[in-house]
Design a protein around this motif. Structure first.
Motif, PDB file in Angstrom:
ATOM      1  N   SER A  36       0.789  -1.043   0.082  1.00  0.00           N
ATOM      2  CA  SER A  36      -0.027   0.116   0.145  1.00  0.00           C
ATOM      3  C   SER A  36       1.077   1.211  -0.014  1.00  0.00           C
ATOM      4  N   ILE A  37       0.689   2.017  -1.035  1.00  0.00           N
ATOM      5  CA  ILE A  37       1.422   3.246  -1.110  1.00  0.00           C
ATOM      6  C   ILE A  37       0.431   4.264  -1.506  1.00  0.00           C
ATOM      7  N   SER A  38       0.963   5.634  -1.133  1.00  0.00           N
ATOM      8  CA  SER A  38       0.127   6.949  -1.349  1.00  0.00           C
ATOM      9  C   SER A  38       0.640   7.475  -2.822  1.00  0.00           C
ATOM     10  N   ALA A  39       0.022   8.318  -3.482  1.00  0.00           N
ATOM     11  CA  ALA A  39       0.550   9.278  -4.817  1.00  0.00           C
ATOM     12  C   ALA A  39       1.232  10.405  -4.174  1.00  0.00           C
ATOM     13  N   ASP A  40       1.202  10.983  -2.931  1.00  0.00           N
ATOM     14  CA  ASP A  40       2.110  11.719  -2.398  1.00  0.00           C
ATOM     15  C   ASP A  40       3.656  11.729  -2.583  1.00  0.00           C
ATOM     16  N   LYS A  41       3.943  12.847  -3.208  1.00  0.00           N
ATOM     17  CA  LYS A  41       5.626  12.865  -3.493  1.00  0.00           C
ATOM     18  C   LYS A  41       6.035  12.201  -4.907  1.00  0.00           C
ATOM     19  N   ALA A  42       5.133  11.768  -5.506  1.00  0.00           N
ATOM     20  CA  ALA A  42       5.644  10.827  -6.976  1.00  0.00           C
ATOM     21  C   ALA A  42       6.282  12.174  -7.866  1.00  0.00           C
ATOM     22  N   ILE A  43       7.394  11.790  -8.208  1.00  0.00           N
ATOM     23  CA  ILE A  43       8.015  12.685  -9.354  1.00  0.00           C
ATOM     24  C   ILE A  43       7.259  12.298 -10.669  1.00  0.00           C
ATOM     25  N   THR A  44       7.457  13.261 -11.505  1.00  0.00           N
ATOM     26  CA  THR A  44       7.056  13.200 -12.778  1.00  0.00           C
ATOM     27  C   THR A  44       7.889  12.171 -13.670  1.00  0.00           C
ATOM     28  N   ASN A  45       7.466  11.631 -15.016  1.00  0.00           N
ATOM     29  CA  ASN A  45       8.130  10.883 -15.809  1.00  0.00           C
ATOM     30  C   ASN A  45       9.747  11.520 -16.177  1.00  0.00           C
ATOM     31  N   GLU A  46       9.402  13.039 -16.510  1.00  0.00           N
ATOM     32  CA  GLU A  46      10.387  13.827 -16.711  1.00  0.00           C
ATOM     33  C   GLU A  46      11.393  13.975 -15.894  1.00  0.00           C
ATOM     34  N   GLU A  47      11.179  13.822 -14.558  1.00  0.00           N
ATOM     35  CA  GLU A  47      12.115  14.007 -13.599  1.00  0.00           C
ATOM     36  C   GLU A  47      12.576  12.675 -13.296  1.00  0.00           C
ATOM     37  N   MET A  48      12.045  11.499 -13.540  1.00  0.00           N
ATOM     38  CA  MET A  48      12.364  10.400 -13.453  1.00  0.00           C
ATOM     39  C   MET A  48      13.414  10.008 -14.605  1.00  0.00           C
ATOM     40  N   LEU A  49      13.340  10.458 -15.640  1.00  0.00           N
ATOM     41  CA  LEU A  49      14.428  10.385 -16.876  1.00  0.00           C
ATOM     42  C   LEU A  49      15.766  11.097 -16.426  1.00  0.00           C
ATOM     43  N   VAL A  50      15.646  12.156 -15.944  1.00  0.00           N
ATOM     44  CA  VAL A  50      16.860  12.756 -15.434  1.00  0.00           C
ATOM     45  C   VAL A  50      17.568  11.839 -14.233  1.00  0.00           C
ATOM     46  N   GLN A  51      16.843  11.112 -13.479  1.00  0.00           N
ATOM     47  CA  GLN A  51      17.535  10.384 -12.356  1.00  0.00           C
ATOM     48  C   GLN A  51      18.037   9.187 -13.035  1.00  0.00           C
ATOM     49  N   TYR A  52      17.516   8.588 -14.146  1.00  0.00           N
ATOM     50  CA  TYR A  52      17.914   7.460 -14.753  1.00  0.00           C
ATOM     51  C   TYR A  52      19.047   7.676 -15.466  1.00  0.00           C
ATOM     52  N   ASP A  53      19.229   8.925 -16.216  1.00  0.00           N
ATOM     53  CA  ASP A  53      20.265   9.283 -16.962  1.00  0.00           C
ATOM     54  C   ASP A  53      21.790   9.594 -15.852  1.00  0.00           C
ATOM     55  N   LYS A  54      21.452   9.563 -14.496  1.00  0.00           N
ATOM     56  CA  LYS A  54      22.560   9.783 -13.876  1.00  0.00           C
ATOM     57  C   LYS A  54      23.062   8.393 -13.209  1.00  0.00           C
ATOM     58  N   LEU A  55      22.265   7.269 -13.476  1.00  0.00           N
ATOM     59  CA  LEU A  55      22.791   5.893 -12.893  1.00  0.00           C
ATOM     60  C   LEU A  55      23.386   5.280 -13.934  1.00  0.00           C
ATOM     61  N   LYS A  56      24.346   4.300 -13.407  1.00  0.00           N
ATOM     62  CA  LYS A  56      25.059   3.522 -14.127  1.00  0.00           C
ATOM     63  C   LYS A  56      24.877   2.226 -13.691  1.00  0.00           C
ATOM     64  N   PRO A  57      25.114   0.946 -14.625  1.00  0.00           N
ATOM     65  CA  PRO A  57      24.877  -0.369 -14.083  1.00  0.00           C
ATOM     66  C   PRO A  57      25.366  -0.669 -12.762  1.00  0.00           C
ATOM     67  N   GLY A  58      24.560  -1.261 -11.762  1.00  0.00           N
ATOM     68  CA  GLY A  58      24.950  -1.516 -10.518  1.00  0.00           C
ATOM     69  C   GLY A  58      24.369  -0.492  -9.476  1.00  0.00           C
ATOM     70  N   ASP A  59      23.983   0.671  -9.799  1.00  0.00           N
ATOM     71  CA  ASP A  59      23.324   1.683  -9.099  1.00  0.00           C
ATOM     72  C   ASP A  59      22.150   1.196  -8.829  1.00  0.00           C
ATOM     73  N   THR A  60      21.344   1.954  -7.528  1.00  0.00           N
ATOM     74  CA  THR A  60      19.926   1.736  -7.487  1.00  0.00           C
ATOM     75  C   THR A  60      19.325   2.934  -6.798  1.00  0.00           C
ATOM     76  N   LEU A  61      18.203   3.200  -6.923  1.00  0.00           N
ATOM     77  CA  LEU A  61      17.604   4.425  -6.487  1.00  0.00           C
ATOM     78  C   LEU A  61      16.422   4.060  -5.924  1.00  0.00           C
ATOM     79  N   ASN A  62      16.174   4.303  -4.757  1.00  0.00           N
ATOM     80  CA  ASN A  62      14.560   4.288  -4.037  1.00  0.00           C
ATOM     81  C   ASN A  62      13.711   5.470  -4.585  1.00  0.00           C
ATOM     82  N   ILE A  63      12.740   5.294  -5.247  1.00  0.00           N
ATOM     83  CA  ILE A  63      11.990   6.435  -5.858  1.00  0.00           C
ATOM     84  C   ILE A  63      10.738   6.246  -6.043  1.00  0.00           C
ATOM     85  N   LYS A  64       9.707   7.134  -6.186  1.00  0.00           N
ATOM     86  CA  LYS A  64       8.345   6.747  -6.558  1.00  0.00           C
ATOM     87  C   LYS A  64       8.177   7.988  -7.705  1.00  0.00           C
ATOM     88  N   PHE A  65       7.543   7.230  -8.811  1.00  0.00           N
ATOM     89  CA  PHE A  65       7.212   8.340  -9.933  1.00  0.00           C
ATOM     90  C   PHE A  65       5.860   7.830 -10.608  1.00  0.00           C
TER      91      PHE A  65
END
Length: 161
Positions: A36-65
């Motif tokens: 059970s999760i809430s919709a609060d504080k979910a980032i947009t898919n545009e903001e998520m793409l920026v986060q993905y572009d910062k990751l390299k294989p082996g990295d993980t990021l706890n996030i909601k989008f």
């Protein structure tokens, strides 16, 4: 007779491997799958793409989008792809294979919570996913190279009703 019907309903609920309830988040109704999760504080898919572009294989990021569902596994609902800007997608699986989403959820609004990571998908995996999606044999045969994927392991999913 009522007891038999009740037991049958309980059995079917237990064997479906899908947790689903209706929740009210931010005045909108969502079906909840997994935790059970809430919709609060979910980032947009545009903001998520920026986060993905910062990751390299082996990295993980706890996030909601929040995004739009592009496709869903047509065999079980055991994975989905979410829209990202510039024609990119996030490939979503579900933690511990503990829940699935409806096979008809395509084009729905979704909020996912979990871990984002970058992965390399083999040709064999890509062909398997294409088959699950119901793609033609010609489309499956055209897959000849591995692909760098934006991936997501969801522990909770909200799909707008």
């Amino acid at each position: 007779m009522k007891k038999i019907v009740y037991l049958l309903i309980c059995f079917l609920a237990l064997t479906s491997c899908k947790k689903e309830t209706i929740a009210s988040n931010s005045s909108n109704d969502y079906a909840i799958f997994g935790d059970s999760i809430s919709a609060d504080k979910a980032i947009t898919n545009e903001e998520m793409l920026v986060q993905y572009d910062k990751l390299k294989p082996g990295d993980t990021l706890n996030i909601k989008f929040k995004s739009k569902i592009n496709s869903v596994c047509q065999k079980k609902g055991c994975w989905m792809t979410l829209e990202l800007p510039s024609g990119k997608e996030a490939f979503v699986k579900f933690k511990d294979y503990a829940f699935f989403v409806p096979k008809n959820a395509q084009n729905g609004e979704v909020i996912v919570n979990g871990k984002a990571y970058v992965s390399i998908e083999s040709v064999k995996e890509l062909k398997h996913y294409a088959k699950d999606e119901g793609k033609s044999q010609a489309a499956i045969d055209s897959i000849v190279a591995p692909k760098t994927n934006y991936s997501f392991m969801a522990d909770g999913v909200l799909i707008k009703k």
